[in-house]
Write an enzyme that holds these catalytic residues in place. Sequence first.
Site, PDB file in Angstrom:
ATOM      1  N   ARG A   1       2.115   3.470  11.920  1.00 17.41           N
ATOM      2  CA  ARG A   1       2.443   4.654  11.126  1.00 17.41           C
ATOM      3  C   ARG A   1       2.618   4.304   9.648  1.00 17.41           C
ATOM      4  NH1 ARG A   1       5.684   6.873   7.292  1.00 17.41           N
ATOM      5  NH2 ARG A   1       7.524   5.857   8.189  1.00 17.41           N
ATOM      6  N   ASP A   2       3.715   3.675   9.305  1.00 18.60           N
ATOM      7  CA  ASP A   2       4.010   3.397   7.907  1.00 18.60           C
ATOM      8  C   ASP A   2       2.985   2.455   7.287  1.00 18.60           C
ATOM      9  OD1 ASP A   2       5.640   3.658   5.594  1.00 18.60           O
ATOM     10  OD2 ASP A   2       6.477   1.684   5.976  1.00 18.60           O
TER      11      ASP A   2
ATOM     12  N   HIS B   1      14.645  -2.329   6.328  1.00 16.39           N
ATOM     13  CA  HIS B   1      13.210  -2.087   6.142  1.00 16.39           C
ATOM     14  C   HIS B   1      12.850  -2.673   4.775  1.00 16.39           C
ATOM     15  CE1 HIS B   1       9.472   0.499   6.469  1.00 16.39           C
ATOM     16  NE2 HIS B   1       9.481   0.203   5.169  1.00 16.39           N
TER      17      HIS B   1
ATOM     18  N   HIS C   1      10.135  -4.456   1.966  1.00 16.16           N
ATOM     19  CA  HIS C   1       8.781  -4.702   1.462  1.00 16.16           C
ATOM     20  C   HIS C   1       8.774  -6.041   0.736  1.00 16.16           C
ATOM     21  CE1 HIS C   1       6.815  -0.495   1.766  1.00 16.16           C
ATOM     22  NE2 HIS C   1       7.829  -0.568   2.605  1.00 16.16           N
TER      23      HIS C   1
ATOM     24  N   CYS D   1       1.927  -1.223  -1.597  1.00 13.15           N
ATOM     25  CA  CYS D   1       3.023  -0.564  -2.298  1.00 13.15           C
ATOM     26  C   CYS D   1       2.419   0.392  -3.324  1.00 13.15           C
ATOM     27  CB  CYS D   1       3.916  -1.580  -3.006  1.00 13.15           C
ATOM     28  SG  CYS D   1       5.252  -0.814  -3.943  1.00 13.15           S
TER      29      CYS D   1
ATOM     30  N   ASN E   1       4.735  -3.588   3.214  1.00 11.74           N
ATOM     31  CA  ASN E   1       5.639  -3.947   4.303  1.00 11.74           C
ATOM     32  C   ASN E   1       5.580  -5.433   4.642  1.00 11.74           C
ATOM     33  OD1 ASN E   1       6.604  -1.246   5.254  1.00 11.74           O
ATOM     34  ND2 ASN E   1       4.399  -0.918   5.524  1.00 11.74           N
TER      35      ASN E   1
END
Length: 315
Positions: free
Chosen positions: A14-15, A206, A208, A239, A248
């Site tokens: 998803r992300d 979460h 990055h 990003c 990520n």
Amino acid sequence: MLPSRVTLVEVGPRDGLQNEKQPVTTAQKIELVRRLQAAGLAELEVASFVSPKWVPQMADSAAVLAGIERRPGIRYSALTPNLKGFEAALACRADEIVIFASATEAFSRKNINCSIAESVERFAPVVAAAHAAGIKVRSAVSCALGCPYQGEVSADEVERVVVLLKGIGADHVGIADTIGVGTPRRVQAAMERALRHFPIDEVSGHFHDTYGQALANIYASLELGIHTFDASVAGLGGCPYAKGATGNVGTEDVLFMLQGLGIETGVDLARLVDAAEYISGVIGRKPVSRTGSAMLAKRAAAASAAAAMAVAATV
């Protein structure tokens, strides 16, 4: 004392994919989920019920949820920005829904054209409907360590949003370093504020890797006892606020570090790299994750050496 076990929430389907420009078919997404399941990942974020106009990569979320082979013990989650999105997720039997709010007014205004308080209030009926259906709500505070418009973000600002999300009944809160500018002490300060309002089992990170700090920030979180982290296979997803930068943190990199620390995850690294190799082939680039790239290079070298020996044996 670090946690003895960590839960990895795989957000690549998803992300990760939603930020990839290369179109990925429904069948390819389903195959990615199959490979991630085979690797032992039990928390998979696979869908996003947002307008296809804004996120075309997620337009087939219903088809993905309908097509995956569901396995016992695995939770399949979906991002639902409003009640319409939640109803679609419910119809597709999502096990968990994800909502989010920004830590800064600047990002909230630029991103969704409303204040933080207004954005959270919009989620209140979504949370209520999810609980009525027996579905867990996982929330996240985006831009918790830095904002592309405001710059630095204080722990007070993070806590304000944590409190608002708790107030509407969110079951879980994730502290998200959306642009990857966080460093360990600042991460710990933000996590400590979240822990004032949510139990440690319901707080996650979460991160990055835009500035190469993701693993250090995960370790800093482990020092506080945090034991749930989002990660993305092959480091999927860039990003959008730092063109060309890593997005990520790669699941393979996180897993390699955790294995080195003797922390259990239930995830098989070799099979995870198989999944990374598959999706990297689909989108036409090498894994961003260093561990994935290193292991695939090692495999290629071993295969080349074996082929050379086979040729020599026939001469």
